[in-house]
Scaffold this motif. Structure first.
Motif, PDB file in Angstrom:
ATOM      1  N   GLU A  10      30.430  40.903  35.804  1.00  0.00           N
ATOM      2  CA  GLU A  10      31.690  41.376  35.261  1.00  0.00           C
ATOM      3  C   GLU A  10      32.852  40.870  36.104  1.00  0.00           C
ATOM      4  O   GLU A  10      32.711  40.588  37.279  1.00  0.00           O
ATOM      5  N   ARG A  11      33.973  40.807  35.475  1.00  0.00           N
ATOM      6  CA  ARG A  11      35.195  40.486  36.213  1.00  0.00           C
ATOM      7  C   ARG A  11      35.508  41.656  37.126  1.00  0.00           C
ATOM      8  O   ARG A  11      35.239  42.806  36.802  1.00  0.00           O
ATOM      9  N   THR A  12      36.090  41.324  38.244  1.00  0.00           N
ATOM     10  CA  THR A  12      36.424  42.327  39.245  1.00  0.00           C
ATOM     11  C   THR A  12      37.938  42.328  39.461  1.00  0.00           C
ATOM     12  O   THR A  12      38.522  41.264  39.641  1.00  0.00           O
ATOM     13  N   PRO A  13      38.556  43.495  39.470  1.00  0.00           N
ATOM     14  CA  PRO A  13      39.988  43.520  39.760  1.00  0.00           C
ATOM     15  C   PRO A  13      40.223  43.234  41.244  1.00  0.00           C
ATOM     16  O   PRO A  13      39.579  43.819  42.110  1.00  0.00           O
ATOM     17  N   ILE A  14      41.123  42.301  41.510  1.00  0.00           N
ATOM     18  CA  ILE A  14      41.480  41.896  42.866  1.00  0.00           C
ATOM     19  C   ILE A  14      42.974  42.140  43.027  1.00  0.00           C
ATOM     20  O   ILE A  14      43.768  41.706  42.200  1.00  0.00           O
ATOM     21  N   HIS A  15      43.334  42.805  44.106  1.00  0.00           N
ATOM     22  CA  HIS A  15      44.752  43.040  44.389  1.00  0.00           C
ATOM     23  C   HIS A  15      45.182  42.102  45.512  1.00  0.00           C
ATOM     24  O   HIS A  15      44.570  42.071  46.583  1.00  0.00           O
ATOM     25  N   LEU A  73      36.726  32.541  48.516  1.00  0.00           N
ATOM     26  CA  LEU A  73      36.634  33.283  47.267  1.00  0.00           C
ATOM     27  C   LEU A  73      37.758  34.311  47.232  1.00  0.00           C
ATOM     28  O   LEU A  73      38.006  35.012  48.217  1.00  0.00           O
ATOM     29  N   ALA A  74      38.422  34.415  46.103  1.00  0.00           N
ATOM     30  CA  ALA A  74      39.542  35.345  45.969  1.00  0.00           C
ATOM     31  C   ALA A  74      39.106  36.775  46.271  1.00  0.00           C
ATOM     32  O   ALA A  74      39.844  37.534  46.910  1.00  0.00           O
ATOM     33  N   ILE A  75      37.909  37.125  45.858  1.00  0.00           N
ATOM     34  CA  ILE A  75      37.409  38.481  46.054  1.00  0.00           C
ATOM     35  C   ILE A  75      37.319  38.844  47.543  1.00  0.00           C
ATOM     36  O   ILE A  75      37.435  40.003  47.921  1.00  0.00           O
ATOM     37  N   MET A  76      37.160  37.824  48.395  1.00  0.00           N
ATOM     38  CA  MET A  76      37.090  38.050  49.845  1.00  0.00           C
ATOM     39  C   MET A  76      38.444  38.461  50.427  1.00  0.00           C
ATOM     40  O   MET A  76      38.512  38.990  51.526  1.00  0.00           O
ATOM     41  N   LYS A  77      39.510  38.173  49.708  1.00  0.00           N
ATOM     42  CA  LYS A  77      40.857  38.425  50.221  1.00  0.00           C
ATOM     43  C   LYS A  77      41.546  39.579  49.492  1.00  0.00           C
ATOM     44  O   LYS A  77      42.769  39.708  49.545  1.00  0.00           O
ATOM     45  N   ASP A  78      40.758  40.435  48.849  1.00  0.00           N
ATOM     46  CA  ASP A  78      41.312  41.598  48.172  1.00  0.00           C
ATOM     47  C   ASP A  78      42.199  42.375  49.142  1.00  0.00           C
ATOM     48  O   ASP A  78      41.783  42.711  50.254  1.00  0.00           O
ATOM     49  N   GLY A  79      43.440  42.609  48.752  1.00  0.00           N
ATOM     50  CA  GLY A  79      44.394  43.343  49.580  1.00  0.00           C
ATOM     51  C   GLY A  79      45.206  42.486  50.534  1.00  0.00           C
ATOM     52  O   GLY A  79      46.107  42.974  51.203  1.00  0.00           O
ATOM     53  N   ALA A  80      44.923  41.201  50.589  1.00  0.00           N
ATOM     54  CA  ALA A  80      45.596  40.311  51.547  1.00  0.00           C
ATOM     55  C   ALA A  80      46.966  39.885  51.052  1.00  0.00           C
ATOM     56  O   ALA A  80      47.276  39.939  49.859  1.00  0.00           O
TER      57      ALA A  80
END
Length: 163
Positions: A10-15, A73-80
């Motif tokens: 699934e797609r994951t929301p990334i902020h 990976l964008a998911i690794m930088k969630d919140g950055a």
């Protein structure tokens, strides 16, 4: 072979905070930061060069540090907090490095320029470079096929206050 079912994740929301703007993206887990910037946010200043982390064309700042966005990976930088070439200028004024690159004609084709400037901004923030030799060493991850290296070093020296 039996009945094998491959589920697509699934797609994951990334902020992310991109150039000072809070953004939430729904991304597949394998989306690179580079592709999130270019394909999902239309921030095309960051370039896709080698896609292997060897040329530096994709360099952006993540929480103020230089990062090859093609290997991240964008998911690794969630919140950055991400700063791209589009986010360096403030209030209509060029960043000192952008102006120095113009002053020293530190580009020819311009393809590597956004990555060079973002990497140089990270280099200045790190505060490790004291002379031209150290600038060259610390910028060695950013390639310029046109060979504008002397001008790039001069531009960085200017931005360091040593024009």
């Amino acid at each position: 072979m039996g009945d094998v079912t491959h589920e697509i994740p699934e797609r994951t929301p990334i902020h992310l905070i991109i150039n000072g703007v809070s953004r939430t993206l729904d991304l597949l887990p394998w989306t690179t930061l580079l592709d999130a910037l270019r394909d999902h946010l239309a921030l095309t200043g960051t370039k896709k060069g080698c896609d292997h982390g060897q040329c530096g064309a994709c360099t952006v700042l993540v929480d103020g540090r230089r990062v090859n966005s093609c290997l991240t990976l964008a998911i690794m930088k969630d919140g950055a907090e991400i700063t791209t070439i589009e986010g360096l200028a403030k209030n209509g004024a060029l960043h000192p490095l952008q102006q120095a690159f113009i002053d020293h004609d530190a580009f020819q084709c311009g393809y590597c320029t956004p990555g060079q400037i973002c990497s140089a901004a990270g280099l200045l923030a790190e505060g490790h470079a004291r002379d031209a030799d150290e600038i060259r060493e610390l910028m060695s991850g950013n390639l310029c096929r046109c060979g504008a290296y002397p001008n790039i070093v001069a531009a960085i020296e200017q931005a360091m206050g040593r024009s």
